[in-house]
Design a protein around this motif. Sequence first.
Motif, short mmCIF file in Angstrom:
data_model
loop_
_atom_site.label_atom_id
_atom_site.label_comp_id
_atom_site.label_asym_id
_atom_site.label_seq_id
_atom_site.Cartn_x
_atom_site.Cartn_y
_atom_site.Cartn_z
N LEU A 179 -0.13 12.55 64.15
CA LEU A 179 0.55 13.35 65.17
C LEU A 179 -0.46 13.90 66.18
CD1 LEU A 179 2.88 14.94 66.44
CD2 LEU A 179 2.57 16.67 64.65
N ILE A 180 -1.56 14.45 65.70
CA ILE A 180 -2.55 15.05 66.60
C ILE A 180 -3.27 13.98 67.41
CG2 ILE A 180 -4.71 16.36 66.70
CD1 ILE A 180 -3.73 17.89 64.21
N GLY A 181 -3.77 12.94 66.74
CA GLY A 181 -4.52 11.91 67.44
C GLY A 181 -3.69 11.16 68.45
N THR A 182 -2.52 10.70 68.02
CA THR A 182 -1.66 9.92 68.92
C THR A 182 -1.04 10.82 69.98
OG1 THR A 182 -1.16 8.53 67.02
CG2 THR A 182 0.15 8.18 68.99
N GLY A 183 -0.76 12.07 69.62
CA GLY A 183 -0.22 13.01 70.60
C GLY A 183 -1.18 13.23 71.75
N SER B 231 -0.79 18.51 82.11
CA SER B 231 -0.95 19.61 83.05
C SER B 231 0.17 20.63 82.90
CB SER B 231 -0.99 19.07 84.48
OG SER B 231 -1.09 20.12 85.41
N MET B 232 1.37 20.14 82.64
CA MET B 232 2.52 21.02 82.45
C MET B 232 2.29 21.96 81.27
SD MET B 232 6.47 19.79 81.96
CE MET B 232 6.16 18.47 83.12
N TRP B 233 1.78 21.41 80.15
CA TRP B 233 1.49 22.22 78.96
C TRP B 233 0.34 23.18 79.24
CZ3 TRP B 233 1.08 19.69 73.43
CH2 TRP B 233 0.98 20.70 72.46
N ARG B 234 -0.66 22.70 79.97
CA ARG B 234 -1.83 23.51 80.29
C ARG B 234 -1.42 24.74 81.11
NH1 ARG B 234 -4.30 19.92 83.04
NH2 ARG B 234 -4.97 18.82 81.17
N GLU B 235 -0.52 24.54 82.04
CA GLU B 235 -0.11 25.62 82.92
C GLU B 235 0.91 26.54 82.29
OE1 GLU B 235 1.25 23.60 86.38
OE2 GLU B 235 -0.73 22.77 86.87
N ASP B 236 1.61 26.06 81.26
CA ASP B 236 2.62 26.88 80.59
C ASP B 236 2.49 26.74 79.08
OD1 ASP B 236 4.79 28.33 79.77
OD2 ASP B 236 6.32 26.98 80.62
N PRO B 237 1.58 27.53 78.46
CA PRO B 237 1.37 27.44 77.01
C PRO B 237 2.61 27.72 76.18
CG PRO B 237 -0.41 28.68 78.07
CD PRO B 237 0.66 28.49 79.10
N SER B 238 3.61 28.38 76.77
CA SER B 238 4.85 28.66 76.02
C SER B 238 5.62 27.39 75.70
CB SER B 238 5.74 29.63 76.81
OG SER B 238 6.26 29.01 77.98
N LEU B 239 5.22 26.26 76.30
CA LEU B 239 5.86 24.97 76.01
C LEU B 239 5.45 24.41 74.66
CD1 LEU B 239 5.70 22.86 79.31
CD2 LEU B 239 7.75 23.60 78.10
N ALA B 240 4.48 25.03 73.99
CA ALA B 240 3.85 24.43 72.81
C ALA B 240 4.85 23.95 71.77
CB ALA B 240 2.87 25.42 72.19
N LEU C 166 3.89 23.74 58.81
CA LEU C 166 2.44 23.60 58.82
C LEU C 166 2.00 22.53 59.81
CD1 LEU C 166 -0.34 24.30 57.71
CD2 LEU C 166 0.08 22.67 55.85
N ALA C 167 2.67 21.39 59.79
CA ALA C 167 2.33 20.30 60.72
C ALA C 167 2.50 20.74 62.16
CB ALA C 167 3.19 19.07 60.43
N LYS C 168 3.59 21.45 62.44
CA LYS C 168 3.84 21.92 63.81
C LYS C 168 2.78 22.92 64.25
CE LYS C 168 8.87 21.30 64.07
NZ LYS C 168 10.16 21.98 64.32
N LEU C 169 2.41 23.83 63.35
CA LEU C 169 1.39 24.82 63.68
C LEU C 169 0.07 24.14 64.02
CD1 LEU C 169 0.14 27.68 63.76
CD2 LEU C 169 -0.18 27.51 61.29
N GLU C 170 -0.36 23.20 63.18
CA GLU C 170 -1.63 22.51 63.42
C GLU C 170 -1.60 21.73 64.74
OE1 GLU C 170 -2.79 21.88 58.71
OE2 GLU C 170 -2.16 20.17 59.90
N ALA C 171 -0.49 21.07 65.02
CA ALA C 171 -0.38 20.28 66.25
C ALA C 171 -0.34 21.17 67.48
CB ALA C 171 0.86 19.39 66.19
N GLN C 172 0.39 22.27 67.40
CA GLN C 172 0.46 23.20 68.55
C GLN C 172 -0.93 23.71 68.91
OE1 GLN C 172 3.25 26.36 67.68
NE2 GLN C 172 4.89 24.91 67.20
N VAL C 173 -1.68 24.13 67.90
CA VAL C 173 -3.01 24.69 68.14
C VAL C 173 -3.99 23.60 68.58
CG1 VAL C 173 -4.97 25.90 67.12
CG2 VAL C 173 -2.64 26.59 66.53
N ALA C 174 -4.01 22.47 67.86
CA ALA C 174 -4.99 21.42 68.13
C ALA C 174 -4.75 20.75 69.49
CB ALA C 174 -4.97 20.37 67.03
N ILE C 175 -3.53 20.28 69.72
CA ILE C 175 -3.24 19.56 70.97
C ILE C 175 -3.24 20.53 72.15
CG2 ILE C 175 -1.62 18.05 72.15
CD1 ILE C 175 -0.60 17.15 69.42
N GLY C 176 -2.61 21.70 71.95
CA GLY C 176 -2.57 22.68 73.04
C GLY C 176 -3.96 23.13 73.46
N SER C 177 -4.83 23.38 72.49
CA SER C 177 -6.20 23.80 72.81
C SER C 177 -6.98 22.68 73.49
CB SER C 177 -6.93 24.25 71.53
OG SER C 177 -6.29 25.37 70.94
#
Length: 307
Positions: free
Chosen positions: A156-160, A172-181, A265-276
């Motif tokens: 999920l993280i790598g392919t995402g 860019s959309m996610w970068r500008e609006d972190p609430s999209l996570a 747990l998977a969603k939390l890890e992906a939100q933090v990893a991909i969002g960051s």
Amino acid sequence: HTRLRRLISKAFTPATIEALRPDVQRMVDQALDGIEAARGGDVVAKLAFPLPFDVISDMLGMPAADKDKVRDWSEALVKTLDPIISDDEVRAAVIASQHMDNHIDQVVEWKRRNPADDILTKMIQAEEDGDRMSSIELRDQVSLLFVAGHETTVNLIGTGIYELLKRPAQASMWREDPSLAANAVDELLRFVSPVQISRRITTKELTFGGKDIPTGSVVLAMLNSANHDPAKWGDTAEELDLTRPNAGQHVSFGSGSHYCLGSSLAKLEAQVAIGSFVARFPTAKVVEAEWNGRLNLRGLQRLVIEL
């Protein structure tokens, strides 16, 4: 299944998972520091692979010194989830299973004598109406958590990240609006489908799609197909849209009584990893992408980027 899930769910409450967010953020920041210092590198090796493994190891309270061995055993075991594997892969999985079982048995016995604030201790102590898991059940569930809780989230993280790097406007959309996570990760779960296939066995004769399926048949449900079905998702089924209003209706975690216990747990890890990642590296570009060649747990073996 119902009995074991009821006992294990006591260790996977929403509060327990959310409490991990600061630790997950710290692990992600350290991995991104390394990528930044090297001006790029393999995102799978530096972030997507170690993060879920370290998180589940820390949650379980497994010995840090054994992580490399357990990681190798887990990688061999996960290949058995494919519909077709080679004789060599079967043999490697059998050997890995023996090593994993012996290792976990030793850890469980040590943990019984040395309880701590971790999920393995909670699983040992979990009780429902006087019922507890046996040593064999504990061993099997810990092994399952390593395989299911690790490999799928890696993909999920790598392919995402890979799909977002191919679509700068979405990143860019996610970068500008972190609430999209939260919605963004659900859309990536739909689009990427880290688990492609789910097996079921019919308990009665049924007709589906004009075909008669006898009782006792093995049915391979293609989760990726459902997640891209235009009858459900419309004309944009093949597009990645982080703002998709019904993104959370994907079936990447299954459904019903078998809905993935580790979904939060998977969603939390992906939100933090991909969002960051997308927030920190707006100019990252793909240099090389190599797929793992698996039919079921599909994902990237390598994702080399440059900053």
